[in-house]
Write a protein that holds these residues in place. Structure first.
Motif, PDB file in Angstrom:
ATOM      1  N   LYS A 148       0.830  -1.228   0.157  1.00  0.00           N
ATOM      2  CA  LYS A 148      -0.012   0.083  -0.013  1.00  0.00           C
ATOM      3  C   LYS A 148       0.882   1.180  -0.084  1.00  0.00           C
ATOM      4  N   TRP A 149       1.733   1.548   0.825  1.00  0.00           N
ATOM      5  CA  TRP A 149       2.609   2.748   1.110  1.00  0.00           C
ATOM      6  C   TRP A 149       3.323   2.759  -0.276  1.00  0.00           C
ATOM      7  N   LYS A 150       3.933   1.642  -0.764  1.00  0.00           N
ATOM      8  CA  LYS A 150       4.848   1.714  -1.967  1.00  0.00           C
ATOM      9  C   LYS A 150       4.048   2.278  -3.145  1.00  0.00           C
ATOM     10  N   LYS A 151       2.752   1.860  -3.211  1.00  0.00           N
ATOM     11  CA  LYS A 151       2.022   2.336  -4.344  1.00  0.00           C
ATOM     12  C   LYS A 151       1.882   4.124  -4.409  1.00  0.00           C
ATOM     13  N   THR A 152       1.941   4.393  -3.103  1.00  0.00           N
ATOM     14  CA  THR A 152       1.781   6.082  -3.095  1.00  0.00           C
ATOM     15  C   THR A 152       3.226   6.686  -3.371  1.00  0.00           C
ATOM     16  N   LEU A 153       4.188   6.177  -3.107  1.00  0.00           N
ATOM     17  CA  LEU A 153       5.597   6.503  -3.099  1.00  0.00           C
ATOM     18  C   LEU A 153       5.803   7.520  -4.329  1.00  0.00           C
ATOM     19  N   SER A 154       5.388   6.899  -5.552  1.00  0.00           N
ATOM     20  CA  SER A 154       5.658   7.670  -6.807  1.00  0.00           C
ATOM     21  C   SER A 154       4.786   8.926  -6.909  1.00  0.00           C
ATOM     22  N   VAL A 155       3.855   9.002  -6.322  1.00  0.00           N
ATOM     23  CA  VAL A 155       2.994  10.258  -6.306  1.00  0.00           C
ATOM     24  C   VAL A 155       3.648  11.236  -5.458  1.00  0.00           C
ATOM     25  N   PHE A 156       4.179  10.643  -4.370  1.00  0.00           N
ATOM     26  CA  PHE A 156       4.958  11.685  -3.369  1.00  0.00           C
ATOM     27  C   PHE A 156       6.065  12.314  -4.063  1.00  0.00           C
ATOM     28  N   GLU A 157       6.943  11.238  -4.517  1.00  0.00           N
ATOM     29  CA  GLU A 157       8.301  11.792  -5.476  1.00  0.00           C
ATOM     30  C   GLU A 157       7.902  12.624  -6.417  1.00  0.00           C
ATOM     31  N   GLU A 158       6.854  12.708  -7.293  1.00  0.00           N
ATOM     32  CA  GLU A 158       6.530  13.337  -8.322  1.00  0.00           C
ATOM     33  C   GLU A 158       6.055  14.730  -7.703  1.00  0.00           C
ATOM     34  N   ILE A 159       5.299  15.005  -6.731  1.00  0.00           N
ATOM     35  CA  ILE A 159       5.030  16.142  -6.137  1.00  0.00           C
ATOM     36  C   ILE A 159       6.042  16.639  -5.403  1.00  0.00           C
ATOM     37  N   ASN A 160       7.134  15.985  -4.856  1.00  0.00           N
ATOM     38  CA  ASN A 160       8.368  16.535  -4.106  1.00  0.00           C
ATOM     39  C   ASN A 160       9.122  17.296  -5.159  1.00  0.00           C
ATOM     40  N   GLU A 161       9.503  16.556  -6.285  1.00  0.00           N
ATOM     41  CA  GLU A 161      10.396  17.005  -7.305  1.00  0.00           C
ATOM     42  C   GLU A 161       9.731  18.300  -7.945  1.00  0.00           C
ATOM     43  N   PHE A 162       8.637  18.301  -8.274  1.00  0.00           N
ATOM     44  CA  PHE A 162       7.889  19.287  -8.981  1.00  0.00           C
ATOM     45  C   PHE A 162       7.938  20.769  -7.904  1.00  0.00           C
ATOM     46  N   HIS A 163       7.449  20.258  -6.743  1.00  0.00           N
ATOM     47  CA  HIS A 163       7.380  21.614  -5.721  1.00  0.00           C
ATOM     48  C   HIS A 163       8.903  21.997  -5.243  1.00  0.00           C
ATOM     49  N   SER A 164       9.926  21.147  -5.043  1.00  0.00           N
ATOM     50  CA  SER A 164      11.027  21.536  -4.602  1.00  0.00           C
ATOM     51  C   SER A 164      11.816  22.262  -5.557  1.00  0.00           C
ATOM     52  N   GLU A 165      11.768  22.036  -6.936  1.00  0.00           N
ATOM     53  CA  GLU A 165      12.117  22.831  -8.204  1.00  0.00           C
ATOM     54  C   GLU A 165      11.593  24.329  -8.126  1.00  0.00           C
ATOM     55  N   ILE A 166      10.272  24.401  -7.836  1.00  0.00           N
ATOM     56  CA  ILE A 166       9.623  25.672  -7.704  1.00  0.00           C
ATOM     57  C   ILE A 166       9.958  26.436  -6.636  1.00  0.00           C
ATOM     58  N   TYR A 167      10.054  25.757  -5.359  1.00  0.00           N
ATOM     59  CA  TYR A 167      10.612  26.446  -4.143  1.00  0.00           C
ATOM     60  C   TYR A 167      12.253  27.105  -4.430  1.00  0.00           C
TER      61      TYR A 167
END
Length: 190
Positions: A148-167
């Motif tokens: 279950k938690w591994k399925k959500t990992l890619s979503v969190f990685e994508e959000i993190n990468e996107f917003h880290s760059e914006i930040y």
């Protein structure tokens, strides 16, 4: 002590307020609120696991970990890597330097800057804390299957990468400018 007893007694009879309160929020808001709460809960448990160590929070651990991995790191780079405000980052660095876990050395490329290097004492504390972090993570995620938690990992990685760059590149923008930026970028990431 009385508060704790009353809370435990109430929890035996009722669902916590946050369970029913957050279910009323719209799904995007719930997603972000749960993410924030999970981070705060993780911080809470890490403090408990670090109770017998001279570091006492996840940020101190992450700063030591990063300094160890990079071998030498600028203060601002360390602060920006972990998305903390300047004052909190500098206070954390100062504590780690004062405790002998990090040391400052001159930057040969930039005479005005200082580089942070992990000390032997810092490496020893990092090694002890890594075991505690591993135990805390195992305990924290024990309530949910790995699938279950591994399925959500890619979503969190994508959000993190996107917003880290914006930040990193647009943190000086006001809310209206950020909304315009997001509106123009969202088509690239869907």
């Amino acid at each position: 002590e009385l508060n704790l007893k009353l809370t435990k007694k109430r929890l035996q009879n009722d669902k916590p307020d946050n369970v029913t309160l957050f279910k009323k929020l719209e799904e995007p808001t719930r997603f972000l609120e749960y993410t924030s709460r999970i981070s705060r809960l993780h911080d809470f448990y890490i403090k408990k696991f670090f109770s017998d160590l001279p570091i006492n929070n996840r940020l101190e651990y992450l700063f030591l970990y990063t300094a160890n991995e990079k071998k030498e790191v600028k203060k601002t780079e360390l602060i920006n890597t972990h998305l903390v405000d300047y004052t909190t980052g500098m206070d954390t660095i100062k504590r780690l330097v004062n405790n002998g876990f990090l040391e400052e050395k001159p930057d040969k490329a930039d005479k005005r800057a200082k580089l942070l290097v992990i000390t032997q004492k810092g490496k020893e504390i990092l090694e002890l804390s890594e075991k505690k972090v591993a135990d805390e993570i195992q305990m924290f995620l024990a309530c949910i299957s790995m699938n279950k938690w591994k399925k959500t990992l890619s979503v969190f990685e994508e959000i993190n990468e996107f917003h880290s760059e914006i930040y990193q590149t647009h943190n000086d923008k006001n809310p209206a400018e950020l909304m315009n930026l997001m509106d123009s970028l969202k088509h690239l990431y869907r």
